[in-house]
Enzyme design. Structure first.
Site, mmCIF file in Angstrom:
data_model
loop_
_atom_site.group_PDB
_atom_site.id
_atom_site.type_symbol
_atom_site.label_atom_id
_atom_site.label_comp_id
_atom_site.label_asym_id
_atom_site.label_seq_id
_atom_site.Cartn_x
_atom_site.Cartn_y
_atom_site.Cartn_z
ATOM 1 C CG HIS A 372 -2.236 0.686 0.990
ATOM 2 N ND1 HIS A 372 -2.447 1.572 -0.048
ATOM 3 C CD2 HIS A 372 -3.413 0.613 1.666
ATOM 4 C CE1 HIS A 372 -3.683 2.028 0.000
ATOM 5 N NE2 HIS A 372 -4.290 1.446 1.022
ATOM 6 C CG ASP A 376 -2.764 5.295 -3.781
ATOM 7 O OD1 ASP A 376 -2.155 5.071 -2.720
ATOM 8 O OD2 ASP A 376 -2.590 6.308 -4.480
#
Length: 409
Positions: A372, A376
């Site tokens: 992450h 995204d």
């Protein structure tokens, strides 16, 4: 002449190896290029070939860590190869076996018999009530009263029998992890600790792929000598999605992001030494036949222990197929320094809704684990949806509307 055999370097970053198995014994005569040992590095298991013919003297034990460039054995190249006749042993004459003596009869000692009376293990009225409440049989309680009678105190102190495990093999064995397995463990822990790993899921209706495989698999095998499996469809779907969402085909290096315009797909395969992840180079350029041929080649090399460090280095994304072992759903761990891994699972007939109707269809759950820090939610979910769409409409999105041309039939 005594030849010193040194440990060759299996790869640029590897400083030491571990002797996994000696394939010869100390004092054996070996031929040039004969495999004499298997050595583990932190990336692969490799065979060590003899550099010359002669009598070998081992200088390391199995399990020893040996630095690259260190002497691992000596070969006496001046020694003559022993002939079969010279090696033959003189037959041994067995000594006559002693006649076994008749076994002596052992004296059997009389065991005193304890006379049982009507009172033995008979509970008093108060004791019986307590035993009934505890659901304990009087036969399971030793009475301490006169003539073995079960008293109230015996019943109060009685504990229901849970059974005592007896028999069976309760041994244990401690073995040293191979260097490869230790490195895999280190990398997995590192991936969990050093990345912001998250997993997103989706499901794929495999009806279209099943129909294509059923229709063309025999013709494909006859033409190319290869099976038409799921991996070619998934690889093509993944390379398409990576080009649509390039952040998933990127990785972090310090404070910089490296993005790749090619798709080197790592494929997790099970080998004799554990999980290995060889790489399909420039998978986006491969046809269905090319993908199937490359996966078969790499799987055979991994199975036979011939995979090299170079063949497992440099992937940009990984596909792991736990479905071949029956896995329904999992959260695969990223293969660092990559930023994403797709987990495939088993195909099960499930009830799904199509055009407002409940129908039975072959369905696979898929999982994308991603870093992450660099990917995204929009990119991760979009990537997985793109994979799903391509697998559910393979003729349109993966074959340009021409199945026979795509399969080179």
């Amino acid at each position: 002449m005594i030849l010193e055999m040194k440990v060759p370097s299996p790869g640029e970053s590897i400083k030491e190896v571990e002797i996994a198995t000696w394939l010869v014994k100390d004092g054996d005569y070996v031929e040039k290029d004969q495999a004499i040992a298997e050595v583990d590095s932190d990336k692969a298991t490799l065979e060590l070939p003899a550099e010359a013919s002669g009598i070998i003297t081992l200088k390391a034990e199995e399990g020893d860590a040996v630095a690259v460039g260190a002497v691992v054995c000596l070969i006496d190249t001046s020694a003559a190869k022993p002939s079969g006749a010279a090696a033959a042993e003189t037959p041994k004459v067995e000594a006559p076996k002693p006649v076994a003596e008749a076994p002596k009869k052992e004296e059997v000692k009389a065991v005193p018999v304890v006379e049982k009376t009507y009172a033995a293990q008979t509970p008093s009225p108060a004791a019986k009530k307590i035993l009934d409440e505890k659901n304990i049989q009087p036969a399971d309680v030793v009475g301490t009263g006169k003539d073995g009678r079960i008293t109230k105190d015996d019943a109060v102190n009685a504990v229901p029998s849970m059974g005592t495990p007896t028999g069976g093999n309760r041994g244990s064995e401690r073995t040293k992890l191979s260097m490869l397995r230790r490195k895999v463990a280190e990398r997995l822990v590192s991936a969990k600790n050093e990345t912001a790993m998250l997993t997103t899921f989706n499901e794929v209706d495999m009806t279209a792929i099943y129909a294509l495989r059923e229709q063309y698999k025999e013709e494909f095998k006859t033409k190319h000598g290869l099976g038409l499996g799921f991996m070619s469809f998934f690889t093509k779907a993944v390379t398409r999605a990576l080009q649509l969402y390039p952040d998933v085909n990127s990785m972090i290096d310090g404070q910089e992001k490296i993005s790749y315009n090619f798709c080197d797909i790592s494929v997790a395969v099970s080998g004799p030494k554990g999980l290995m992840v060889p790489v399909m180079r420039s998978a986006e350029t491969l046809s269905f036949r090319g993908v199937e041929a490359e996966i078969k080649r790499l799987a055979i090399r991994a199975r036979d222990g011939q995979i090299t460090v170079d063949e497992m280095t440099g992937g940009t994304f990984t596909i792991s197929n736990g479905g071949v072992f029956g896995s329904m759903l999992s959260t695969p761990i990223i293969n660092p320094p990559q930023s994403g891994i797709l987990g495939m699972h088993n195909v099960v007939e499930r009830a799904i809704v199509k055009n407002g109707q409940i129908v039975i269809a072959p369905v696979m759950f898929v999982a994308l684990s991603y870093d992450h820090r660099i990917i995204d939610g929009r990119e991760s979910v979009g990537f997985l949806v793109a994979v799903k769409e391509a697998l559910e409409k393979p003729e349109e999105l993966l074959m340009d509307g021409n199945v026979k041309r795509a399969l080179e039939l």
